[in-house]
Design a protein around this motif. Structure first.
Motif, PDB file in Angstrom:
ATOM      1  N   ARG A 243       0.879  -1.172   0.000  1.00 29.49           N
ATOM      2  CA  ARG A 243       0.000   0.000   0.000  1.00 29.49           C
ATOM      3  C   ARG A 243       0.911   1.215   0.000  1.00 29.49           C
ATOM      4  O   ARG A 243       1.244   1.787   1.033  1.00 29.49           O
ATOM      5  CB  ARG A 243      -0.919  -0.022   1.229  1.00 29.49           C
ATOM      6  CG  ARG A 243      -1.993  -1.111   1.151  1.00 29.49           C
ATOM      7  CD  ARG A 243      -2.849  -1.174   2.395  1.00 29.49           C
ATOM      8  NE  ARG A 243      -3.943  -2.116   2.203  1.00 29.49           N
ATOM      9  CZ  ARG A 243      -5.173  -1.810   1.792  1.00 29.49           C
ATOM     10  NH1 ARG A 243      -5.485  -0.546   1.561  1.00 29.49           N
ATOM     11  NH2 ARG A 243      -6.085  -2.741   1.635  1.00 29.49           N
ATOM     12  N   VAL A 244       1.355   1.581  -1.172  1.00 28.54           N
ATOM     13  CA  VAL A 244       2.367   2.627  -1.346  1.00 28.54           C
ATOM     14  C   VAL A 244       1.985   3.507  -2.524  1.00 28.54           C
ATOM     15  O   VAL A 244       1.092   3.174  -3.305  1.00 28.54           O
ATOM     16  CB  VAL A 244       3.768   2.003  -1.581  1.00 28.54           C
ATOM     17  CG1 VAL A 244       4.231   1.215  -0.359  1.00 28.54           C
ATOM     18  CG2 VAL A 244       3.765   1.092  -2.810  1.00 28.54           C
ATOM     19  N   ALA A 293       2.767 -10.370   4.485  1.00 28.61           N
ATOM     20  CA  ALA A 293       3.487  -9.168   4.933  1.00 28.61           C
ATOM     21  C   ALA A 293       3.002  -7.995   4.093  1.00 28.61           C
ATOM     22  O   ALA A 293       2.631  -8.161   2.921  1.00 28.61           O
ATOM     23  CB  ALA A 293       4.999  -9.339   4.787  1.00 28.61           C
ATOM     24  N   TRP A 294       3.010  -6.811   4.693  1.00 33.03           N
ATOM     25  CA  TRP A 294       2.630  -5.584   3.999  1.00 33.03           C
ATOM     26  C   TRP A 294       3.782  -4.582   4.020  1.00 33.03           C
ATOM     27  O   TRP A 294       4.516  -4.480   5.005  1.00 33.03           O
ATOM     28  CB  TRP A 294       1.401  -4.939   4.641  1.00 33.03           C
ATOM     29  CG  TRP A 294       0.114  -5.612   4.294  1.00 33.03           C
ATOM     30  CD1 TRP A 294      -0.563  -6.543   5.032  1.00 33.03           C
ATOM     31  CD2 TRP A 294      -0.654  -5.420   3.104  1.00 33.03           C
ATOM     32  NE1 TRP A 294      -1.698  -6.947   4.380  1.00 33.03           N
ATOM     33  CE2 TRP A 294      -1.787  -6.277   3.194  1.00 33.03           C
ATOM     34  CE3 TRP A 294      -0.504  -4.615   1.979  1.00 33.03           C
ATOM     35  CZ2 TRP A 294      -2.754  -6.338   2.197  1.00 33.03           C
ATOM     36  CZ3 TRP A 294      -1.474  -4.674   0.981  1.00 33.03           C
ATOM     37  CH2 TRP A 294      -2.588  -5.529   1.088  1.00 33.03           C
ATOM     38  N   VAL A 295       3.892  -3.840   2.920  1.00 25.81           N
ATOM     39  CA  VAL A 295       4.846  -2.730   2.806  1.00 25.81           C
ATOM     40  C   VAL A 295       4.029  -1.455   2.693  1.00 25.81           C
ATOM     41  O   VAL A 295       3.144  -1.362   1.834  1.00 25.81           O
ATOM     42  CB  VAL A 295       5.752  -2.888   1.568  1.00 25.81           C
ATOM     43  CG1 VAL A 295       6.738  -1.726   1.470  1.00 25.81           C
ATOM     44  CG2 VAL A 295       6.485  -4.225   1.600  1.00 25.81           C
ATOM     45  N   VAL A 296       4.318  -0.473   3.542  1.00 28.49           N
ATOM     46  CA  VAL A 296       3.548   0.771   3.532  1.00 28.49           C
ATOM     47  C   VAL A 296       4.480   1.978   3.617  1.00 28.49           C
ATOM     48  O   VAL A 296       5.592   1.898   4.131  1.00 28.49           O
ATOM     49  CB  VAL A 296       2.535   0.829   4.703  1.00 28.49           C
ATOM     50  CG1 VAL A 296       1.512  -0.283   4.583  1.00 28.49           C
ATOM     51  CG2 VAL A 296       3.241   0.744   6.054  1.00 28.49           C
ATOM     52  N   GLY A 303      -2.032   9.599   2.263  1.00 29.20           N
ATOM     53  CA  GLY A 303      -2.619   8.291   2.542  1.00 29.20           C
ATOM     54  C   GLY A 303      -1.760   7.418   3.446  1.00 29.20           C
ATOM     55  O   GLY A 303      -2.116   6.265   3.708  1.00 29.20           O
ATOM     56  N   ALA A 304      -0.662   7.967   3.956  1.00 30.25           N
ATOM     57  CA  ALA A 304       0.276   7.155   4.726  1.00 30.25           C
ATOM     58  C   ALA A 304      -0.329   6.626   6.016  1.00 30.25           C
ATOM     59  O   ALA A 304      -0.127   5.469   6.390  1.00 30.25           O
ATOM     60  CB  ALA A 304       1.536   7.973   5.035  1.00 30.25           C
ATOM     61  N   ASN A 305      -1.097   7.473   6.709  1.00 32.71           N
ATOM     62  CA  ASN A 305      -1.675   7.044   7.986  1.00 32.71           C
ATOM     63  C   ASN A 305      -2.690   5.925   7.809  1.00 32.71           C
ATOM     64  O   ASN A 305      -2.705   4.949   8.564  1.00 32.71           O
ATOM     65  CB  ASN A 305      -2.327   8.233   8.698  1.00 32.71           C
ATOM     66  CG  ASN A 305      -1.308   9.229   9.211  1.00 32.71           C
ATOM     67  OD1 ASN A 305      -0.150   9.199   8.815  1.00 32.71           O
ATOM     68  ND2 ASN A 305      -1.744  10.112  10.094  1.00 32.71           N
ATOM     69  N   ALA A 322       9.268   5.721   4.932  1.00 38.99           N
ATOM     70  CA  ALA A 322       8.936   7.081   4.504  1.00 38.99           C
ATOM     71  C   ALA A 322       7.746   7.694   5.245  1.00 38.99           C
ATOM     72  O   ALA A 322       7.777   7.827   6.466  1.00 38.99           O
ATOM     73  CB  ALA A 322       8.710   7.081   2.982  1.00 38.99           C
ATOM     74  N   ASP A 323       6.683   8.029   4.513  1.00 42.59           N
ATOM     75  CA  ASP A 323       5.573   8.786   5.095  1.00 42.59           C
ATOM     76  C   ASP A 323       4.879   8.053   6.236  1.00 42.59           C
ATOM     77  O   ASP A 323       4.337   8.685   7.156  1.00 42.59           O
ATOM     78  CB  ASP A 323       4.544   9.116   4.001  1.00 42.59           C
ATOM     79  CG  ASP A 323       5.115  10.010   2.910  1.00 42.59           C
ATOM     80  OD1 ASP A 323       5.924  10.897   3.247  1.00 42.59           O
ATOM     81  OD2 ASP A 323       4.774   9.812   1.737  1.00 42.59           O
ATOM     82  N   SER A 324       4.870   6.725   6.207  1.00 43.42           N
ATOM     83  CA  SER A 324       4.182   5.982   7.265  1.00 43.42           C
ATOM     84  C   SER A 324       5.009   5.873   8.545  1.00 43.42           C
ATOM     85  O   SER A 324       4.527   5.327   9.545  1.00 43.42           O
ATOM     86  CB  SER A 324       3.811   4.572   6.774  1.00 43.42           C
ATOM     87  OG  SER A 324       2.736   4.654   5.854  1.00 43.42           O
TER      88      SER A 324
END
Length: 474
Positions: A243-244, A293-296, A303-305, A322-324
């Protein structure tokens, strides 16, 4: 695997070994290794062997000075013109006698700059591993007089912080560091690693405990890389979700997916605003669904939060970039790998970026414990700490300066996510991912510029080049 041990660990191992050896035998082993390393260094510069070369020893009061003196005696017997500059009112007596007996010369003062013309190599035996950071004025004067002459450091460059990798004051910058028994943390950690030059390890027979620092090598990565079972399928090989990206940064999504979509996991899912771009570039990537596994965070902007909240609620391991990173304020409750650079970590823990760059080991450990997560602190020597304070910290040594390019961190996040989904423990996924990422950059660069897309494309070739792994015995 390269292993680095603390000063305390090394001293205990040396004392145990010396108790079983004749007096002075351990120093003789070290000195012989040092002398042959100096000869190898001279030959590597096209100067032939020791015969006729001018070697200047900078000698302090400790055992490193003794190593330098004994090595100087060996070099003198090989025909080198060896002179020792004593930088303390004390020097290793037997080493000094050995040098004189071999025809070396000794001066109790720094020789004037003009007389150093023609010196071929300097041996830094000023301070040992127990020395304090910084140099005394007489050592600085000697180094200034010998400016421009290649330096071989004994064990560690004098003046650096051996256990922390930090620099506090004047220090030696070596072309070659010859270390004994094991690597020390300063050989692997920045910023001191840059002061060590090439590091050559001489085995002197130490029996050592669990190291303080580890650095993976190709065989270690080969053993960690997930390989399909004969009866495996795409789900058993792991599903990684990403979710990037965002409307502002769609390229971040493409690069993170490229890092994940290297064949290490059985399936890659993408959820986000760049779906159409991803489908065109990576038609095998699918949409939303369950993942191991998830990459965010990469390029997620506003949309990072929400990306972090969704992934965290899934209960599976996470790679957070990064943003998350910004909304984090404590442990996440799931296995996680945080991948900040120094600026992002400075914002996250409210510290000065310069301090973090000067003390990466300290701050990577601090953040790992604060967030109960593996922290991969990006840098020339990426530092990877687990939340277990007793576990070795890993330092990645692969890569090239050309890797400092936009989007390379997005590729790294996706790559680590695929390893995590395939079943690697967070510390292994982070450290193997960093190694592969750096090696792919070196391969793609071939000594010149490289883009993040080029790094992602080179990952499969690096995996193919890894040493073969023997199957388990039945």
């Amino acid at each position: 695997m390269r292993r680095a041990h603390s000063v305390e660990q090394v001293r205990a191992a040396e004392n145990a070994l010396m108790a079983s050896l004749p007096e002075g035998a351990l120093m003789q082993r070290a000195a012989a290794g040092l002398a042959y390393a100096v000869i190898g260094h001279l030959r590597g510069r096209g100067l032939g062997g020791a015969y006729g070369k001018r070697v200047v020893l900078l000698v302090g009061s400790g055992d490193n000075g003794g190593d330098a003196l004994y090595a100087g005696a060996l070099l003198a017997r090989r025909g080198a013109r060896v002179e020792a500059w004593l930088l303390s009112d004390r020097a290793h007596a037997r080493g000094l006698a050995a040098l004189k007996a071999a025809g070396g010369t000794v001066s109790s003062r720094v020789v004037s700059t003009g007389s150093t013309t023609g010196a071929d190599v300097v041996v830094d035996g000023i301070v040992g591993i127990g020395g304090k950071p910084g140099l005394r004025p007489e050592a600085e004067e000697a180094l200034e007089a010998l400016a421009g002459v290649p330096v071989v450091a004994v064990d560690t460059p004098s003046g650096v912080c051996v256990d922390t990798g930090e620099i506090d004051g004047a220090h030696v910058s070596a072309d070659l560091t010859v270390t004994f028994g094991t690597y020390k943390p300063c050989h692997l950690l920045d910023p001191t690693a840059s002061a060590c030059g090439t590091v050559q390890l001489v085995d002197i027979g130490l029996d050592l405990p669990t190291p303080m620092i580890e650095s993976l090598e190709a065989a270690d990565v080969a053993a960690l890389v997930p390989r399909p079972a004969p009866d495996g399928h795409k789900y058993s090989r792991g599903v990684v979700g990403l979710r990037v990206g965002s409307a502002t940064y769609p390229g971040a999504a493409l690069l993170a997916v490229a890092g994940a979509n290297t064949g290490l996991a059985g399936m890659v899912r993408y959820v986000g605003t760049a779906s159409e771009w991803v489908k065109r570039r990576h038609p095998e990537v699918v949409g939303d669904g369950q993942a191991q596994a998830w990459v965010v965070g990469s390029g997620s902007a506003d949309g990072a939060n929400s990306a972090l909240a969704f992934a965290r609620a899934s209960g599976v391991p996470l790679v957070i970039d990064a943003d998350s990173l910004r909304p984090l304020n404590g442990p996440l409750g799931v296995p996680a790998i945080l991948t900040p650079h120094a600026g992002e970590l400075a914002t996250l823990i409210r510290e000065d970026r310069g301090d973090i760059e000067a003390r990466p080991l300290h701050y990577a450990r601090l953040a790992a414990q604060r967030f109960d997560a593996v922290v991969l602190l990006k840098g020339r020597r990426t530092t990877i700490a687990s939340p277990d304070p007793d576990a070795p910290v890993r330092v990645n040594t692969t890569g090239t300066s050309w890797l400092a390019t936009a989007g390379s961190g997005d590729v790294l996040g996706g790559l680590i996510g695929s390893l995590l989904a395939a079943g690697l423990a967070p510390i292994d996924a982070a450290s193997a991912g960093a190694w592969l990422h750096g090696a792919a950059a070196t391969l793609a660069s071939d000594g010149g510029p490289v883009t993040a897309s080029g790094v992602a494309a080179a990952i499969p070739a690096v995996i193919r080049s890894l040493p073969a792994v023997s199957p388990p015995s039945l």
